[in-house]
Scaffold this motif. Structure first.
Motif, PDB file in Angstrom:
ATOM      1  N   GLY A  22     -43.545   1.510  20.068  1.00 47.52           N
ATOM      2  CA  GLY A  22     -43.147   0.186  20.563  1.00 47.52           C
ATOM      3  C   GLY A  22     -41.978  -0.427  19.830  1.00 47.52           C
ATOM      4  N   ALA A  23     -41.524   0.178  18.746  1.00 49.69           N
ATOM      5  CA  ALA A  23     -40.355  -0.338  18.026  1.00 49.69           C
ATOM      6  C   ALA A  23     -39.093  -0.087  18.847  1.00 49.69           C
ATOM      7  CB  ALA A  23     -40.229   0.332  16.658  1.00 49.69           C
ATOM      8  N   THR A  24     -38.076  -0.920  18.654  1.00 49.07           N
ATOM      9  CA  THR A  24     -36.836  -0.748  19.400  1.00 49.07           C
ATOM     10  C   THR A  24     -35.633  -0.796  18.469  1.00 49.07           C
ATOM     11  OG1 THR A  24     -36.524  -3.112  19.877  1.00 49.07           O
ATOM     12  CG2 THR A  24     -37.834  -1.846  21.448  1.00 49.07           C
TER      13      THR A  24
ATOM     14  N   LEU B   7     -52.796   1.308  25.393  1.00 54.69           N
ATOM     15  CA  LEU B   7     -51.376   1.090  25.686  1.00 54.69           C
ATOM     16  C   LEU B   7     -51.150  -0.262  26.359  1.00 54.69           C
ATOM     17  CD1 LEU B   7     -48.481   2.201  25.645  1.00 54.69           C
ATOM     18  CD2 LEU B   7     -48.979   3.332  27.843  1.00 54.69           C
ATOM     19  N   GLN B   8     -52.114  -0.707  27.125  1.00 56.50           N
ATOM     20  CA  GLN B   8     -51.994  -1.997  27.807  1.00 56.50           C
ATOM     21  C   GLN B   8     -51.955  -3.169  26.817  1.00 56.50           C
ATOM     22  OE1 GLN B   8     -54.882  -2.345  31.110  1.00 56.50           O
ATOM     23  NE2 GLN B   8     -55.205  -0.140  30.899  1.00 56.50           N
ATOM     24  N   HIS B   9     -52.448  -2.949  25.612  1.00 55.38           N
ATOM     25  CA  HIS B   9     -52.519  -4.013  24.603  1.00 55.38           C
ATOM     26  C   HIS B   9     -51.476  -3.862  23.497  1.00 55.38           C
ATOM     27  CE1 HIS B   9     -56.473  -5.399  26.123  1.00 55.38           C
ATOM     28  NE2 HIS B   9     -56.682  -4.118  26.371  1.00 55.38           N
ATOM     29  N   LEU B  10     -50.709  -2.774  23.541  1.00 54.98           N
ATOM     30  CA  LEU B  10     -49.856  -2.439  22.399  1.00 54.98           C
ATOM     31  C   LEU B  10     -48.811  -3.511  22.106  1.00 54.98           C
ATOM     32  CD1 LEU B  10     -49.071  -0.503  20.167  1.00 54.98           C
ATOM     33  CD2 LEU B  10     -47.690   0.781  21.825  1.00 54.98           C
ATOM     34  N   ASP B  11     -48.161  -4.049  23.116  1.00 55.96           N
ATOM     35  CA  ASP B  11     -47.138  -5.074  22.872  1.00 55.96           C
ATOM     36  C   ASP B  11     -47.747  -6.309  22.206  1.00 55.96           C
ATOM     37  OD1 ASP B  11     -45.021  -3.583  23.805  1.00 55.96           O
ATOM     38  OD2 ASP B  11     -45.051  -4.450  25.817  1.00 55.96           O
ATOM     39  N   GLU B  12     -48.909  -6.707  22.690  1.00 52.41           N
ATOM     40  CA  GLU B  12     -49.587  -7.868  22.091  1.00 52.41           C
ATOM     41  C   GLU B  12     -49.934  -7.584  20.631  1.00 52.41           C
ATOM     42  OE1 GLU B  12     -53.873 -10.248  22.440  1.00 52.41           O
ATOM     43  OE2 GLU B  12     -53.385  -8.618  23.834  1.00 52.41           O
ATOM     44  N   TRP B  13     -50.471  -6.399  20.368  1.00 50.93           N
ATOM     45  CA  TRP B  13     -50.839  -6.051  18.991  1.00 50.93           C
ATOM     46  C   TRP B  13     -49.618  -5.988  18.090  1.00 50.93           C
ATOM     47  CZ3 TRP B  13     -54.426  -1.433  20.670  1.00 50.93           C
ATOM     48  CH2 TRP B  13     -55.648  -1.945  21.124  1.00 50.93           C
ATOM     49  N   ASN B  14     -48.527  -5.424  18.595  1.00 52.08           N
ATOM     50  CA  ASN B  14     -47.307  -5.353  17.784  1.00 52.08           C
ATOM     51  C   ASN B  14     -46.735  -6.738  17.500  1.00 52.08           C
ATOM     52  OD1 ASN B  14     -47.320  -2.565  17.489  1.00 52.08           O
ATOM     53  ND2 ASN B  14     -45.951  -2.201  19.215  1.00 52.08           N
TER      54      ASN B  14
ATOM     55  N   VAL C 223     -32.918  -4.102  14.812  1.00 44.05           N
ATOM     56  CA  VAL C 223     -34.229  -3.466  14.929  1.00 44.05           C
ATOM     57  C   VAL C 223     -35.300  -4.487  15.317  1.00 44.05           C
ATOM     58  CG1 VAL C 223     -33.644  -1.763  13.174  1.00 44.05           C
ATOM     59  CG2 VAL C 223     -34.976  -3.770  12.532  1.00 44.05           C
ATOM     60  N   LEU C 224     -36.264  -4.031  16.067  1.00 37.18           N
ATOM     61  CA  LEU C 224     -37.505  -4.768  16.292  1.00 37.18           C
ATOM     62  C   LEU C 224     -38.614  -3.880  15.758  1.00 37.18           C
ATOM     63  CD1 LEU C 224     -38.741  -7.359  17.539  1.00 37.18           C
ATOM     64  CD2 LEU C 224     -39.193  -5.989  19.595  1.00 37.18           C
ATOM     65  N   PRO C 225     -39.051  -4.124  14.519  1.00 30.99           N
ATOM     66  CA  PRO C 225     -40.054  -3.250  13.905  1.00 30.99           C
ATOM     67  C   PRO C 225     -41.453  -3.561  14.418  1.00 30.99           C
ATOM     68  CG  PRO C 225     -39.515  -5.036  12.418  1.00 30.99           C
ATOM     69  CD  PRO C 225     -38.637  -5.222  13.631  1.00 30.99           C
ATOM     70  N   VAL C 226     -42.378  -2.648  14.156  1.00 27.34           N
ATOM     71  CA  VAL C 226     -43.758  -2.863  14.598  1.00 27.34           C
ATOM     72  C   VAL C 226     -44.745  -2.856  13.433  1.00 27.34           C
ATOM     73  CG1 VAL C 226     -43.391  -2.023  16.944  1.00 27.34           C
ATOM     74  CG2 VAL C 226     -44.027  -0.396  15.148  1.00 27.34           C
TER      75      VAL C 226
ATOM     76  N   LEU D  36     -49.643  -3.354   1.864  1.00 20.72           N
ATOM     77  CA  LEU D  36     -50.590  -4.464   1.966  1.00 20.72           C
ATOM     78  C   LEU D  36     -51.233  -4.472   3.349  1.00 20.72           C
ATOM     79  CD1 LEU D  36     -48.513  -7.319   0.264  1.00 20.72           C
ATOM     80  CD2 LEU D  36     -50.181  -5.768  -0.786  1.00 20.72           C
ATOM     81  N   PRO D  37     -52.425  -5.040   3.483  1.00 23.42           N
ATOM     82  CA  PRO D  37     -53.075  -5.082   4.792  1.00 23.42           C
ATOM     83  C   PRO D  37     -52.208  -5.772   5.847  1.00 23.42           C
ATOM     84  CG  PRO D  37     -54.635  -5.679   3.069  1.00 23.42           C
ATOM     85  CD  PRO D  37     -53.274  -5.608   2.418  1.00 23.42           C
ATOM     86  N   VAL D  38     -52.101  -5.140   7.004  1.00 26.11           N
ATOM     87  CA  VAL D  38     -51.439  -5.773   8.150  1.00 26.11           C
ATOM     88  C   VAL D  38     -52.037  -5.154   9.408  1.00 26.11           C
ATOM     89  CG1 VAL D  38     -49.485  -4.146   8.117  1.00 26.11           C
ATOM     90  CG2 VAL D  38     -49.239  -6.365   9.238  1.00 26.11           C
ATOM     91  N   TYR D  39     -52.657  -5.967  10.217  1.00 23.78           N
ATOM     92  CA  TYR D  39     -53.254  -5.512  11.470  1.00 23.78           C
ATOM     93  C   TYR D  39     -53.442  -6.723  12.377  1.00 23.78           C
ATOM     94  CZ  TYR D  39     -57.449  -6.826   8.767  1.00 23.78           C
ATOM     95  OH  TYR D  39     -58.377  -7.486   7.967  1.00 23.78           O
ATOM     96  N   PRO D  40     -53.515  -6.502  13.685  1.00 26.05           N
ATOM     97  CA  PRO D  40     -53.505  -7.624  14.630  1.00 26.05           C
ATOM     98  C   PRO D  40     -54.632  -8.621  14.432  1.00 26.05           C
ATOM     99  CG  PRO D  40     -53.092  -5.559  15.769  1.00 26.05           C
ATOM    100  CD  PRO D  40     -53.472  -5.195  14.367  1.00 26.05           C
TER     101      PRO D  40
END
Length: 372
Positions: free
Chosen positions: A167-169, A247-254, A282-285, A347-351
């Motif tokens: 999902g990164a661009t 995959l349907q949720h990936l953009d939201e999670w990123n 860049v748009l990182p994820v 470090l912890p990072v998650y949605p």
């Protein structure tokens, strides 16, 4: 003793709870149809993921390492050939190259972004060089404009190791469609993770993808006709079903990962704590949120965080050129790689992290390091 709940590096149980109904239904459908290996969920996911990556085609594989190997083999890269890549990465990057019969050639990383330094590629090219394999480490894309320009000038292939960058661009274009092939891992902890091993190759060359598909399925033209000696590296139906839902949720999670990273950035502003730098465009994820600290302090800081209920970790403390099977293969200085490997902490990072979770991690870290 710390009485607060632990903050994990990632929380897959919380993720599952948020999509449990859809995941359970997708898995049940695959099992009910008793087509676990050749389930319809796999081609459906391949089509959706190709479109997501801005690529023409996608083939699922058994894992991300196989994806790299199969992409190289599909591009005709093997014995006697060299592939330029980085030493600061997971070993799977080089395993794919070696499995194909080629030789990795390491270039150093950029001091700020921790990614392949495009300035060093030209000097690493020899008559045996056939490809460049940039690694979009920690979810940030490499400078693909400069890398692909060098590749075009020297008639080299570009294989993106996008195992951490779903999902990164780069300049508005998704990774996975920026080179000759993009290779992904769906290991459970990835931004788009299966419930087991899995991987994929994406490409704008549909013929390449079909060639890889045959090799990955025992070299089959049909069930009992084999055009070549292949391997068994297929994405199974259960994983395809899981990935199709996720995959349907990936953009939201990123987006949520980016918001957590931005909050960390605000807490660490004006301190000596150095997050991974970002390139323009860049748009990182944020597969991982990594910071650099003095090497002599790192072990103490990780221990202090863990002692306060924060699951910090160190990724890639030993660069690949210093690993026993690869010693002696280094051709150029890798001083930044060696320095960075001794300084980074994840470090912890998650949605599912809350703002309070991020603040607690940041405050605990700042207190441990003595940052003001």
């Amino acid at each position: 003793m710390n009485s607060k709940p632990r903050i994990p590096l990632a929380d897959l149980a919380a993720q599952y709870a948020s999509i449990k109904t859809d995941i359970d239904a997708a898995i049940a459908e695959v099992i009910a149809n008793t087509a676990v290996v050749r389930a319809k969920a796999v081609p459906d996911f391949e089509d959706d993921f190709a479109a997501y990556c801005g690529a023409k085609a996608c083939v699922g594989t058994g894992n991300g390492t196989d994806a790299l190997y199969l992409a190289l083999r599909g591009l005709g890269i093997g014995s006697g050939d060299e592939v330029i890549t980085v030493s600061y990465t997971f070993v799977g990057t080089v395993e794919g190259i070696v499995m194909a019969g080629a030789t990795p050639v390491f270039v150093d990383v950029d001091e700020d972004t921790l990614l392949m330094n495009p300035d060093l590629i030209e000097a690493a090219i020899t008559p045996r060089t056939r490809a460049i394999m940039p690694v979009h480490l920690y979810g940030q894309p490499c400078d693909m404009d400069r890398i692909t320009a060098v590749a075009k000038q020297h008639d080299l292939k570009v294989i993106e190791d996008a195992a951490q960058a779903h999902g990164a661009t780069w300049n508005g274009k998704p990774v996975g469609g920026l080179g000759d092939a993009g290779c992904f891992s769906f290991f459970p902890g990835k931004n788009l993770g299966a419930y087991g091993d899995g991987g994929a190759v994406t490409s704008n060359n549909a013929d390449l993808v079909e060639s890889i598909r045959r090799v990955a399925n025992h070299g089959r033209k049909d069930k009992y006709t084999h055009d070549t000696i292949g391997v068994n590296s297929r994405l199974d139906g259960l994983q395809g079903a899981v990935l199709g839902v996720k995959l349907q949720h990936l953009d939201e999670w990123n987006n949520l990962r980016r918001s957590r990273a931005a909050l960390y950035d605000s807490f660490f502003e004006s301190t000596t704590i150095r997050p991974q730098g970002l390139s323009d465009g860049v748009l990182p994820v944020y597969h991982l949120y990594v910071v650099r600290v003095p090497a002599k302090e790192r072990d103490r800081l990780v221990e202090a965080l863990n002692g306060q209920g924060v699951d910090a970790a160190v990724h890639y403390p030993v660069p690949l050129h210093m690993q026993p099977p690869l010693k002696g293969m280094q051709k150029a200085p890798l001083s930044i790689t060696e320095q960075v490997a001794g300084e980074v902490i994840s470090l912890p990072v998650y949605p599912e992290m809350t703002d309070d979770d991020v603040a607690r991690v940041a405050d605990t870290f700042k207190e441990a390091i003595g940052a003001q």
